[in-house]
Design an enzyme around this catalytic site. Structure first.
Site, PDB file in Angstrom:
ATOM      1  N   ASP A  73      16.263  -7.656   7.343  1.00 59.09           N
ATOM      2  CA  ASP A  73      16.454  -8.923   6.634  1.00 59.09           C
ATOM      3  C   ASP A  73      17.382  -8.653   5.460  1.00 59.09           C
ATOM      4  OD1 ASP A  73      14.660  -8.603   3.980  1.00 59.09           O
ATOM      5  OD2 ASP A  73      13.685  -7.580   5.640  1.00 59.09           O
ATOM      6  N   GLU A  78       7.321   1.338  13.145  1.00 62.16           N
ATOM      7  CA  GLU A  78       8.305   2.296  12.625  1.00 62.16           C
ATOM      8  C   GLU A  78       8.052   3.719  13.113  1.00 62.16           C
ATOM      9  OE1 GLU A  78       9.574   0.195   8.435  1.00 62.16           O
ATOM     10  OE2 GLU A  78       7.576   1.049   8.568  1.00 62.16           O
ATOM     11  N   MET A  80       9.793  -0.199   0.381  1.00 57.61           N
ATOM     12  CA  MET A  80       8.581  -0.035  -0.417  1.00 57.61           C
ATOM     13  C   MET A  80       7.984   1.379  -0.411  1.00 57.61           C
ATOM     14  SD  MET A  80       6.863  -3.731   0.569  1.00 57.61           S
ATOM     15  CE  MET A  80       5.501  -3.599  -0.563  1.00 57.61           C
ATOM     16  N   GLU A  81       8.696   2.357   0.166  1.00 57.22           N
ATOM     17  CA  GLU A  81       8.100   3.707   0.260  1.00 57.22           C
ATOM     18  C   GLU A  81       9.061   4.858  -0.052  1.00 57.22           C
ATOM     19  OE1 GLU A  81       8.111   1.660   3.082  1.00 57.22           O
ATOM     20  OE2 GLU A  81       6.191   0.696   2.615  1.00 57.22           O
TER      21      GLU A  81
HETATM   22  N1  ADE Z   1      11.185  -3.986   3.965  1.00 56.43           N
HETATM   23  C1  ADE Z   1      11.860  -4.764   4.812  1.00 56.43           C
HETATM   24  N2  ADE Z   1      12.373  -5.832   4.185  1.00 56.43           N
HETATM   25  C2  ADE Z   1      11.982  -5.742   2.891  1.00 56.43           C
HETATM   26  C3  ADE Z   1      12.181  -6.540   1.763  1.00 56.43           C
HETATM   27  N3  ADE Z   1      12.878  -7.679   1.832  1.00 56.43           N
HETATM   28  N4  ADE Z   1      11.628  -6.150   0.582  1.00 56.43           N
HETATM   29  C4  ADE Z   1      10.915  -4.997   0.515  1.00 56.43           C
HETATM   30  N5  ADE Z   1      10.696  -4.203   1.560  1.00 56.43           N
HETATM   31  C5  ADE Z   1      11.230  -4.558   2.752  1.00 56.43           C
END
Ligand code: ADE
Length: 292
Positions: free
Chosen positions: A245, A39, A221-222
């Site tokens: 995803d 990233e 997550m950040e």
């Molecule tokens: N970052 C990328 N895909 C994610 C997901 N499915 N859950 C949490 N963080 C992610």
């Protein structure tokens, strides 16, 4: 009448207009944070006149990106890492703004891998009060005033507008081809809500909950942790995410297939934002807002 500017922008402007010890206004710096090497790698490679720093043993890379002074750093995954790196970067470099770049799991039904979300708001989906009557999403308390922030933190409208403008200039990598995805809509960019938590989501029921309870467009997550640090310290912040995803049962396999290109799409948008910031677009937009 004067439009009310978000507090973060006003305070950020104060940091930005800081005068150096020589009496010359300090040149603005943009901090760019990503969780994984993929990233941040492309942006780090693009830095001109690069200087490598270590703060408490953690690396920060400073240089010029599209002509602007930029500091790039890798957070590693999760909210604690994100808050730590954001705080160190703000304390050390006093940036005019902090940009978060990287991948996410899509929740909005129109999104597919490769598409992007420019955050209008972030929310921490695991900062909650659990009771037998359900879940209450709550903002964090300010460490000094004790005032509780809203669960949803706004990104400055000026930065969101610049990102939208920048997105129109970028050539993104299309990751999926299906019937809906005919040129020129191979890659979609929406402005929406980014949900953050210390959990990788690969669950149909959790993704439905995040969509239904929070109206979230993607999950990562950040971003929300960096937004909280920036909100508390008065620094403008913007979160940019490209879908790797759809946070469902195949999330991990999809991530492995799409994450490199998705990370690059997000980095391309960040580059274009930095380019506009260097052109003084933030000045122009802030002034337009003030005149209203
Ligand atoms: N970052 C990328 N895909 C994610 C997901 N499915 N859950 C949490 N963080 C992610």
């Amino acid at each position: 009448m004067r439009a009310k500017l978000p507090t973060g922008v006003l305070l950020g402007a104060a940091v930005w207009l800081a005068v150096s010890s020589s009496g010359v206004p300090a040149e603005p710096i943009t901090v760019v944070l990503g969780a994984q090497t993929r990233e941040v790698a492309a942006l780090r490679e693009e830095l001109r006149d690069r200087q490598d720093h270590k703060i408490l043993g953690l690396p920060f890379w400073e240089g010029r990106l599209a002509g602007r002074r930029v500091v790039v750093a890798k957070m590693s995954a999760g909210k604690v890492n994100a808050a730590m790196i954001a705080t160190l970067a703000i304390e050390h470099f006093r940036p005019a703004e902090v940009l978060v770049t990287g991948i996410a799991g899509g929740l909005h039904p129109d999104l597919a891998p490769g598409d992007l979300v420019i955050a209008r708001q972030t929310v921490q989906h695991d900062m909650v009060r659990h009771s037998d009557s359900g879940v209450e999403y709550r903002g964090a308390r300010h460490p000094v005033t004790g005032r509780r922030a809203s669960a949803f933190l706004d990104m400055p409208t000026t930065l969101v507008a610049i990102a939208q403008q920048a997105a129109a200039r970028v050539s993104f990598i299309p990751l999926v081809g299906d019937d809906r995805r005919t040129s020129p809509h191979l890659v979609r960019v929406i402005t929406g809500i980014v949900a953050t938590g210390d959990a990788f989501v690969e669950s149909e029921s959790k993704r439905r909950e995040l969509r239904e309870q929070l109206n979230a467009d993607c999950v990562e997550m950040e971003g929300g942790a960096v937004a909280q640090v920036c909100y508390t310290l008065g620094v403008p912040c913007l979160v940019i995410r490209c879908m790797s995803d759809m946070a469902d049962q195949t999330a991990m396999a999809d991530l492995e297939a799409f994450a490199d290109a998705a990370a690059l799409n997000s980095a391309r948008l960040v580059y274009a934002i930095v380019d506009l910031l260097h052109d003084g677009q933030l000045d122009a937009l802030t002034l337009q807002q003030k005149k209203k």
